[in-house]
Structure formats: C-alpha cells, structure tokens
Design a protein around this motif. Structure first.
Motif, PDB file in Angstrom:
ATOM      1  N   PRO A   1     111.184  32.735  97.552  1.00  0.00           N
ATOM      2  CA  PRO A   1     110.160  33.104  98.537  1.00  0.00           C
ATOM      3  C   PRO A   1     108.764  33.051  97.923  1.00  0.00           C
ATOM      4  O   PRO A   1     108.572  33.352  96.749  1.00  0.00           O
ATOM      5  N   VAL A   2     107.792  32.668  98.732  1.00  0.00           N
ATOM      6  CA  VAL A   2     106.401  32.565  98.302  1.00  0.00           C
ATOM      7  C   VAL A   2     105.535  33.428  99.208  1.00  0.00           C
ATOM      8  O   VAL A   2     105.689  33.408 100.431  1.00  0.00           O
ATOM      9  N   SER A   3     104.632  34.191  98.612  1.00  0.00           N
ATOM     10  CA  SER A   3     103.673  34.980  99.382  1.00  0.00           C
ATOM     11  C   SER A   3     102.359  35.010  98.611  1.00  0.00           C
ATOM     12  O   SER A   3     102.207  35.768  97.654  1.00  0.00           O
ATOM     13  N   LEU A   4     101.407  34.168  99.008  1.00  0.00           N
ATOM     14  CA  LEU A   4     100.103  34.081  98.364  1.00  0.00           C
ATOM     15  C   LEU A   4      99.029  34.538  99.347  1.00  0.00           C
ATOM     16  O   LEU A   4      99.096  34.225 100.533  1.00  0.00           O
ATOM     17  N   ARG A   5      98.040  35.248  98.826  1.00  0.00           N
ATOM     18  CA  ARG A   5      96.885  35.616  99.648  1.00  0.00           C
ATOM     19  C   ARG A   5      95.664  35.729  98.744  1.00  0.00           C
ATOM     20  O   ARG A   5      95.686  36.421  97.735  1.00  0.00           O
ATOM     21  N   TYR A   6      94.601  35.024  99.133  1.00  0.00           N
ATOM     22  CA  TYR A   6      93.346  35.047  98.400  1.00  0.00           C
ATOM     23  C   TYR A   6      92.290  35.730  99.253  1.00  0.00           C
ATOM     24  O   TYR A   6      91.936  35.242 100.331  1.00  0.00           O
ATOM     25  N   THR A   7      91.793  36.873  98.777  1.00  0.00           N
ATOM     26  CA  THR A   7      90.761  37.603  99.515  1.00  0.00           C
ATOM     27  C   THR A   7      89.373  37.404  98.929  1.00  0.00           C
ATOM     28  O   THR A   7      88.386  37.718  99.584  1.00  0.00           O
ATOM     29  N   PHE A   8      89.267  36.952  97.671  1.00  0.00           N
ATOM     30  CA  PHE A   8      87.995  36.677  96.991  1.00  0.00           C
ATOM     31  C   PHE A   8      87.159  37.933  96.772  1.00  0.00           C
ATOM     32  O   PHE A   8      85.960  37.846  96.503  1.00  0.00           O
ATOM     33  N   ASP A   9      87.792  39.100  96.838  1.00  0.00           N
ATOM     34  CA  ASP A   9      87.054  40.362  96.764  1.00  0.00           C
ATOM     35  C   ASP A   9      86.816  40.851  95.336  1.00  0.00           C
ATOM     36  O   ASP A   9      86.117  41.843  95.147  1.00  0.00           O
ATOM     37  N   ALA A  10      87.388  40.204  94.337  1.00  0.00           N
ATOM     38  CA  ALA A  10      87.263  40.696  92.966  1.00  0.00           C
ATOM     39  C   ALA A  10      85.971  40.263  92.295  1.00  0.00           C
ATOM     40  O   ALA A  10      85.715  40.640  91.160  1.00  0.00           O
ATOM     41  N   GLY A  11      85.147  39.476  92.964  1.00  0.00           N
ATOM     42  CA  GLY A  11      83.895  39.060  92.362  1.00  0.00           C
ATOM     43  C   GLY A  11      84.072  37.910  91.391  1.00  0.00           C
ATOM     44  O   GLY A  11      85.078  37.210  91.416  1.00  0.00           O
ATOM     45  N   VAL A  12      83.092  37.730  90.518  1.00  0.00           N
ATOM     46  CA  VAL A  12      83.068  36.557  89.646  1.00  0.00           C
ATOM     47  C   VAL A  12      83.345  36.874  88.181  1.00  0.00           C
ATOM     48  O   VAL A  12      83.238  36.007  87.332  1.00  0.00           O
ATOM     49  N   ASP A  13      83.688  38.103  87.874  1.00  0.00           N
ATOM     50  CA  ASP A  13      83.933  38.467  86.483  1.00  0.00           C
ATOM     51  C   ASP A  13      85.355  38.176  86.022  1.00  0.00           C
ATOM     52  O   ASP A  13      85.723  38.475  84.899  1.00  0.00           O
ATOM     53  N   GLN A  14      86.166  37.636  86.888  1.00  0.00           N
ATOM     54  CA  GLN A  14      87.539  37.308  86.515  1.00  0.00           C
ATOM     55  C   GLN A  14      87.960  36.067  87.276  1.00  0.00           C
ATOM     56  O   GLN A  14      87.308  35.687  88.256  1.00  0.00           O
ATOM     57  N   PRO A  15      89.020  35.397  86.850  1.00  0.00           N
ATOM     58  CA  PRO A  15      89.447  34.190  87.567  1.00  0.00           C
ATOM     59  C   PRO A  15      89.790  34.492  89.021  1.00  0.00           C
ATOM     60  O   PRO A  15      90.141  35.616  89.386  1.00  0.00           O
ATOM     61  N   ILE A  16      89.689  33.481  89.838  1.00  0.00           N
ATOM     62  CA  ILE A  16      90.071  33.608  91.242  1.00  0.00           C
ATOM     63  C   ILE A  16      91.584  33.509  91.323  1.00  0.00           C
ATOM     64  O   ILE A  16      92.171  32.449  91.093  1.00  0.00           O
ATOM     65  N   THR A  17      92.217  34.610  91.636  1.00  0.00           N
ATOM     66  CA  THR A  17      93.671  34.650  91.731  1.00  0.00           C
ATOM     67  C   THR A  17      94.076  35.203  93.086  1.00  0.00           C
ATOM     68  O   THR A  17      93.254  35.754  93.828  1.00  0.00           O
ATOM     69  N   ASP A  18      95.366  35.078  93.406  1.00  0.00           N
ATOM     70  CA  ASP A  18      95.856  35.658  94.644  1.00  0.00           C
ATOM     71  C   ASP A  18      95.982  37.168  94.473  1.00  0.00           C
ATOM     72  O   ASP A  18      95.673  37.729  93.421  1.00  0.00           O
ATOM     73  N   ALA A  19      96.411  37.845  95.533  1.00  0.00           N
ATOM     74  CA  ALA A  19      96.445  39.308  95.527  1.00  0.00           C
ATOM     75  C   ALA A  19      97.357  39.876  94.460  1.00  0.00           C
ATOM     76  O   ALA A  19      97.203  41.035  94.052  1.00  0.00           O
ATOM     77  N   ASN A  20      98.299  39.085  93.949  1.00  0.00           N
ATOM     78  CA  ASN A  20      99.209  39.543  92.901  1.00  0.00           C
ATOM     79  C   ASN A  20      98.743  39.155  91.501  1.00  0.00           C
ATOM     80  O   ASN A  20      99.455  39.380  90.527  1.00  0.00           O
ATOM     81  N   GLY A  21      97.558  38.568  91.401  1.00  0.00           N
ATOM     82  CA  GLY A  21      97.016  38.234  90.090  1.00  0.00           C
ATOM     83  C   GLY A  21      97.464  36.913  89.519  1.00  0.00           C
ATOM     84  O   GLY A  21      97.243  36.645  88.339  1.00  0.00           O
ATOM     85  N   GLY A  22      98.077  36.058  90.327  1.00  0.00           N
ATOM     86  CA  GLY A  22      98.542  34.768  89.833  1.00  0.00           C
ATOM     87  C   GLY A  22      97.962  33.611  90.621  1.00  0.00           C
ATOM     88  O   GLY A  22      97.048  33.768  91.427  1.00  0.00           O
ATOM     89  N   HIS A  23      98.496  32.430  90.368  1.00  0.00           N
ATOM     90  CA  HIS A  23      98.140  31.224  91.105  1.00  0.00           C
ATOM     91  C   HIS A  23      96.623  31.018  91.130  1.00  0.00           C
ATOM     92  O   HIS A  23      95.986  30.963  92.179  1.00  0.00           O
ATOM     93  N   GLU A  24      96.051  30.883  89.961  1.00  0.00           N
ATOM     94  CA  GLU A  24      94.606  30.787  89.818  1.00  0.00           C
ATOM     95  C   GLU A  24      94.046  29.540  90.499  1.00  0.00           C
ATOM     96  O   GLU A  24      94.639  28.459  90.458  1.00  0.00           O
TER      97      GLU A  24
END
Length: 310
Positions: A100-123
């Motif tokens: 199963p796959v469940s990805l979600r990108y909200t872009f709410d973490a700002g620019v100080d870290q890589p752009i990842t999905d809500a679980n911290g993966g799939h950059e």
C-alpha cells in the motif's frame, strides 16, 4: 470481470476526506504557533468523459513534537537547487508496486529541510531552467507552492520553468490496482495555457504508460488521464476551475472507470479497461513533466499533493 463500477464508487467515497487528513496532519506538524507562519521562498534559479484524448503527453525535449512544545514557524529562505536524478534506464526491469502507498505533500515544513511527504520520505527536489522560481506562499494555516507565472516570451525555449521531481520508485506503479491521486490548486485566467500539468507519473506516448492530473486549455477544465501503451483515457468535466479560488481535485480509478472529483463531487468519468496496467520508470513529478522545453509548465499554486494505492 463484472462491472463493479457503482460499488467501487461508493467505496471510494467512504475513504477519509483529504481535507480532514490535511487538517490533522498540519495540526500535528505546525503546533500551536504554526498559524503565524509567513510565506517563504522555496526555489532555485535555473530550475527546472473521453477515450483517446486529443492532446498526447510525450516526454519533454532534450518526528512528533511534545504536546506543549513551542514549534518555530517555517523558515524563510531559498531552497538549494537539487541535482536531477540519473536518467531512468529504459532497459531496466520495471516493477509494479505490491505494498500500500499513502503519500501526501503539504509543503508546511518550510525550506530548512528537504521537501518530503507527511511521513518524512519520498523526497522531492526543485528542478528547472531559465531562472524559474518556486515560492512558498500562505495557504490556510500552512504553506503552498507558487509556480512561475505564465510565460509571455516569444520563444518558449527561453521561458522560466520549474517543477518538483522525486526519484524513480517502482513502488508508486499501481499496475491495475485501484488508486486515487490529486492536489489542491489555485489558478486564474492568466495562468491558463495549452498544457498545465499538476501531478503525474509517466508519459502518455512512447509506450510508457501514465497517470496524470492537469488543467489544460483556455477553458480551465481539469482532467484526469490514464494511458496504456496504446490508448489514452481522459475524464474531463465542462467546469472552469481557473477562478482565483482554491479547488480540491481528485482522480479515482476504481473497477473499470476513471473519475474526477472536484471539491468533493464527482464531475466526470470515463470507462477504463480493468486490464490497463500503469508501470513506468519515471519519477513522480509536480508542476510539469520535466524542467526542459515543452514541459507543460503549470502556473498558479499547488498544495496537498497526494497519492494513495490501497
């Protein structure tokens, strides 16, 4: 296979609301002070119901916080330009995902870290050409990505282009499984063009296979697309979403159909063979089919990109 279309749609509607998921995700990630987040700059210069759709899509040329922790707002700044992933090998074995796959990108973490999905993966990395910029802008209690303005230059090859692109990940190939994918978008009349791809994996020509969400042409019609090696299927309602307000768009493949859901209501559907298998070596892309010329660049804002394969 019997036609389970009606039952499948009922099943789809029983899935959790993307907005409710987003609200819970943001409240966890932003914390009590997250609502004061300012817009940040995300990008980098030089970044980069129908069967047989009339416009094919070839490849472009050439950790939880404590309950009462004070969480700083998303940081301002420029996201360093990411390096493109190595070209996908056309001779490499292409697998179909089994988990199963469940990805979600909200872009709410700002620019100080890589752009990842809500679980911290799939950059995702920012790519593009000709000085294209991706900008973080306020959206609700969080942030969304603003893409370059629609280019008015006489030569398309000179236009700023910018997209977000992941790595090759065959686990995101749904094969023949049901799935849903989409995003929230904001567009105006000035953002429209002949091609404006929101999210996609693969291409619709060249024997690759594809799933895609787009808002194309001057009518501002959203559409969901799936392509096999021989046919293209598109669900497109006569609905204009380029009205300067946010709309939630979702593409749903279930049983033998592909439907587009706009703001929670199904607006169009097309029959799709249950044997249609989508599997390719391309990465997940947001905002265009690549950073190069002919990339069907999206203009406007995008938030809450998601992909779910049960």
């Amino acid at each position: 296979m019997p036609d389970n279309r009606r039952l499948s749609r009922l099943s789809v509607r029983s899935w959790p609301s993307p907005r409710s998921v987003r609200s819970r995700t943001r409240s966890r990630r932003l914390g009590p002070l997250g609502a004061i987040a300012a817009a940040g700059i995300l990008a980098a210069g030089l970044l980069g119901a129908g069967h047989l759709a009339t416009r094919p899509d070839p490849a472009p040329h050439a950790a939880a916080q404590p309950a009462f922790a004070v969480v700083p707002p998303p940081a301002r700044g420029v996201l360093p330009l990411g390096e493109p992933a190595p070209p996908s090998s056309r001779t490499a074995d292409i697998r179909v995902g089994t988990e199963p796959v469940s990805l979600r990108y909200t872009f709410d973490a700002g620019v100080d870290q890589p752009i990842t999905d809500a679980n911290g993966g799939h950059e995702l990395r920012a790519l593009g050409q000709n000085g294209g910029l991706l900008t973080l802008v306020p959206q609700g209690t969080g942030l969304a990505v603003a893409f370059p303005q629609r280019c008015q230059l006489p030569r398309e090859r000179d236009c700023p282009r910018a997209i977000l692109e992941g790595d090759r990940d065959d686990e995101l190939n749904p094969g023949t499984r049901p799935m849903r994918y989409g995003a929230s978008i904001l567009m105006t009349r000035a953002d429209l063009a002949d091609g404006a791809n929101v999210v996609q994996k693969g291409y619709s020509v060249g024997g690759v296979s594809q799933f895609k969400l787009q808002v194309d042409h001057e009518q501002g019609h959203p559409s969901c697309v799936m392509a096999s090696q021989t046919h293209i299927y598109r669900a497109e309602p006569a609905l204009d979403v380029a009205d300067g307000t946010w709309h939630h768009l979702m593409c749903v493949r279930s049983a033998e159909s592909l439907a587009i859901v706009v703001d929670g209501t199904e607006r169009a559907a097309v029959d799709v063979p249950h044997t249609l298998s989508i599997a390719n070596a391309e990465p997940l892309r947001v905002g265009g089919k690549g950073p190069n010329k002919g990339n069907d660049q999206y203009a406007g804002q995008i938030d809450d990109v998601f992909l779910e394969i049960p």
